[in-house]
Design a protein around this motif. Sequence first.
Motif, PDB file in Angstrom:
ATOM      1  N   LEU A 152      33.291  31.187  17.521  1.00 39.19           N
ATOM      2  CA  LEU A 152      34.165  30.247  16.808  1.00 39.19           C
ATOM      3  C   LEU A 152      35.618  30.459  17.220  1.00 39.19           C
ATOM      4  CD1 LEU A 152      32.664  30.223  13.190  1.00 39.19           C
ATOM      5  CD2 LEU A 152      32.327  28.569  15.032  1.00 39.19           C
ATOM      6  N   TYR A 153      35.997  31.714  17.442  1.00 36.03           N
ATOM      7  CA  TYR A 153      37.359  31.992  17.916  1.00 36.03           C
ATOM      8  C   TYR A 153      37.610  31.278  19.249  1.00 36.03           C
ATOM      9  CZ  TYR A 153      38.782  35.554  14.508  1.00 36.03           C
ATOM     10  OH  TYR A 153      39.169  36.204  13.361  1.00 36.03           O
ATOM     11  N   ALA A 154      36.617  31.313  20.133  1.00 40.35           N
ATOM     12  CA  ALA A 154      36.767  30.635  21.425  1.00 40.35           C
ATOM     13  C   ALA A 154      36.921  29.128  21.234  1.00 40.35           C
ATOM     14  CB  ALA A 154      35.562  30.944  22.317  1.00 40.35           C
ATOM     15  N   LEU A 155      36.161  28.559  20.302  1.00 43.14           N
ATOM     16  CA  LEU A 155      36.278  27.124  20.018  1.00 43.14           C
ATOM     17  C   LEU A 155      37.634  26.791  19.406  1.00 43.14           C
ATOM     18  CD1 LEU A 155      32.710  26.374  18.609  1.00 43.14           C
ATOM     19  CD2 LEU A 155      33.641  25.674  20.816  1.00 43.14           C
ATOM     20  N   ILE A 156      38.135  27.672  18.534  1.00 40.95           N
ATOM     21  CA  ILE A 156      39.471  27.458  17.960  1.00 40.95           C
ATOM     22  C   ILE A 156      40.524  27.521  19.061  1.00 40.95           C
ATOM     23  CG2 ILE A 156      41.209  28.403  16.395  1.00 40.95           C
ATOM     24  CD1 ILE A 156      38.886  29.388  14.631  1.00 40.95           C
ATOM     25  N   ALA A 157      40.336  28.415  20.023  1.00 38.35           N
ATOM     26  CA  ALA A 157      41.268  28.491  21.152  1.00 38.35           C
ATOM     27  C   ALA A 157      41.268  27.182  21.932  1.00 38.35           C
ATOM     28  CB  ALA A 157      40.881  29.659  22.070  1.00 38.35           C
ATOM     29  N   VAL A 158      40.092  26.598  22.132  1.00 37.56           N
ATOM     30  CA  VAL A 158      39.998  25.299  22.807  1.00 37.56           C
ATOM     31  C   VAL A 158      40.769  24.237  22.028  1.00 37.56           C
ATOM     32  CG1 VAL A 158      38.426  23.421  23.456  1.00 37.56           C
ATOM     33  CG2 VAL A 158      37.828  25.792  23.985  1.00 37.56           C
ATOM     34  N   ALA A 159      40.660  24.276  20.700  1.00 34.93           N
ATOM     35  CA  ALA A 159      41.390  23.313  19.865  1.00 34.93           C
ATOM     36  C   ALA A 159      42.895  23.468  20.039  1.00 34.93           C
ATOM     37  CB  ALA A 159      41.000  23.495  18.401  1.00 34.93           C
ATOM     38  N   PHE A 160      43.373  24.710  20.080  1.00 33.96           N
ATOM     39  CA  PHE A 160      44.811  24.939  20.261  1.00 33.96           C
ATOM     40  C   PHE A 160      45.279  24.500  21.652  1.00 33.96           C
ATOM     41  CE2 PHE A 160      44.853  27.933  16.566  1.00 33.96           C
ATOM     42  CZ  PHE A 160      45.965  27.405  15.934  1.00 33.96           C
ATOM     43  N   VAL A 161      44.468  24.777  22.672  1.00 32.93           N
ATOM     44  CA  VAL A 161      44.837  24.360  24.026  1.00 32.93           C
ATOM     45  C   VAL A 161      44.829  22.830  24.126  1.00 32.93           C
ATOM     46  CG1 VAL A 161      44.227  24.472  26.476  1.00 32.93           C
ATOM     47  CG2 VAL A 161      43.988  26.500  25.052  1.00 32.93           C
ATOM     48  N   THR A 162      43.874  22.197  23.441  1.00 30.85           N
ATOM     49  CA  THR A 162      43.844  20.730  23.404  1.00 30.85           C
ATOM     50  C   THR A 162      45.133  20.185  22.794  1.00 30.85           C
ATOM     51  OG1 THR A 162      41.429  20.725  23.180  1.00 30.85           O
ATOM     52  CG2 THR A 162      42.592  18.715  22.537  1.00 30.85           C
ATOM     53  N   LEU A 163      45.552  20.782  21.669  1.00 30.31           N
ATOM     54  CA  LEU A 163      46.809  20.376  21.036  1.00 30.31           C
ATOM     55  C   LEU A 163      47.974  20.567  21.998  1.00 30.31           C
ATOM     56  CD1 LEU A 163      48.541  19.540  18.598  1.00 30.31           C
ATOM     57  CD2 LEU A 163      48.497  21.936  17.849  1.00 30.31           C
ATOM     58  N   ARG A 164      48.002  21.689  22.680  1.00 27.66           N
ATOM     59  CA  ARG A 164      49.078  21.958  23.648  1.00 27.66           C
ATOM     60  C   ARG A 164      49.129  20.892  24.730  1.00 27.66           C
ATOM     61  NH1 ARG A 164      47.856  26.521  27.802  1.00 27.66           N
ATOM     62  NH2 ARG A 164      46.738  24.708  28.639  1.00 27.66           N
ATOM     63  N   ASP A 165      47.958  20.543  25.280  1.00 33.02           N
ATOM     64  CA  ASP A 165      47.925  19.571  26.369  1.00 33.02           C
ATOM     65  C   ASP A 165      48.279  18.165  25.889  1.00 33.02           C
ATOM     66  OD1 ASP A 165      47.224  21.654  27.970  1.00 33.02           O
ATOM     67  OD2 ASP A 165      45.163  21.017  28.310  1.00 33.02           O
ATOM     68  N   LEU A 166      47.846  17.804  24.691  1.00 27.58           N
ATOM     69  CA  LEU A 166      48.180  16.492  24.156  1.00 27.58           C
ATOM     70  C   LEU A 166      49.677  16.377  23.885  1.00 27.58           C
ATOM     71  CD1 LEU A 166      45.237  15.874  21.656  1.00 27.58           C
ATOM     72  CD2 LEU A 166      45.576  14.826  23.904  1.00 27.58           C
ATOM     73  N   VAL A 167      50.266  17.445  23.353  1.00 29.75           N
ATOM     74  CA  VAL A 167      51.709  17.443  23.105  1.00 29.75           C
ATOM     75  C   VAL A 167      52.464  17.334  24.433  1.00 29.75           C
ATOM     76  CG1 VAL A 167      53.629  18.913  22.378  1.00 29.75           C
ATOM     77  CG2 VAL A 167      51.632  18.670  20.916  1.00 29.75           C
ATOM     78  N   THR A 168      51.983  18.052  25.455  1.00 30.59           N
ATOM     79  CA  THR A 168      52.631  18.003  26.766  1.00 30.59           C
ATOM     80  C   THR A 168      52.628  16.586  27.325  1.00 30.59           C
ATOM     81  OG1 THR A 168      51.910  20.283  27.185  1.00 30.59           O
ATOM     82  CG2 THR A 168      52.659  19.018  29.079  1.00 30.59           C
ATOM     83  N   ARG A 169      51.560  15.847  27.074  1.00 29.74           N
ATOM     84  CA  ARG A 169      51.476  14.457  27.540  1.00 29.74           C
ATOM     85  C   ARG A 169      52.561  13.579  26.926  1.00 29.74           C
ATOM     86  NH1 ARG A 169      45.399  11.957  28.084  1.00 29.74           N
ATOM     87  NH2 ARG A 169      44.420  13.642  29.245  1.00 29.74           N
TER      88      ARG A 169
END
Length: 298
Positions: A152-169
């Motif tokens: 679940l920690y790995a999945l939460i990390a994916v969620a945070f990276v997704t947020l990072r990439d969307l914000v970067t866009r």
Amino acid sequence: MMSDNTRGALLMMASMAAFTLNDTLMKALAGEVPLFQLLVLRGVVTTLFTGALAWRMGALHWRVRRGDAVLIALRMLAEIGAAYFFLTALFNMPIANVTAILQSLPLIVTLAAALLFSEPLGWRRITAILVGLVGVMLIVRPGAEGFSIYSLYALIAVAFVTLRDLVTRRLSAAVPSMLVTFSTALAVTAFFSVGSIGTEWVALDTRAALLTLGASAMVICGYMFSVLVMRVGEISFVAPFRYTGLIWALVLGWFVFGEWPRPLTLIGAAIVVSSGIFMLYREGQLARARAREKKRTA
């Protein structure tokens, strides 16, 4: 002479190798050096390097719009969350498992962009995303024997990276990339420096010091290669080579830690990678179709 596509593919593979080597070096220090201490030490080296590079490029200025400043701050928070949850999962799971879960990132980012920003998404790519998520579930296997909270920690990390990439866009083109990189590195270092106040630091022996410096060097190389790769070659050709990171994770996990994923995990990883490659191929097709249409109407 080497083509731009070949050069881009080599840079992408080099970037993935550098990031995976960083993960390997960090994991080798698990249980020996506290996580927050590692993040601070690595962060100091990374911040100094990216700061010097940003200064040399003339990117060290804070003349950004308020909206961009808010997005940069949100990106900092996302990077902090991603670093903590990803490395905690990495310290407690086989490196290939964590890396395989992270390969779902292009699928998740595309889905999130469609839901949040109304970016067009056809049925083929929706199908690829859903199939890829099935692959993720095979890797994580919730409810199965051996399931760990760190999945679940790995999945939460994916969620945070997704947020990072969307914000970067959403950042405007006027914001220098190196300014964003430096400010993020600085924020991560500052956050974990404060967080490490309650942590008892340990003295590094020669091995630990060399591994920490090596991890810092690999992160810097990974960042530099990932920036360079966006400037050469066609994205639709180069992007699939990001999945070579999983090959590195399998090899290094077996060679360094004696880890080898279960067959079901390998099947799940293959599904995730296949779905991601198909989606990237489909996006390339659509981009070329739009370019032809624009050319006809010009």
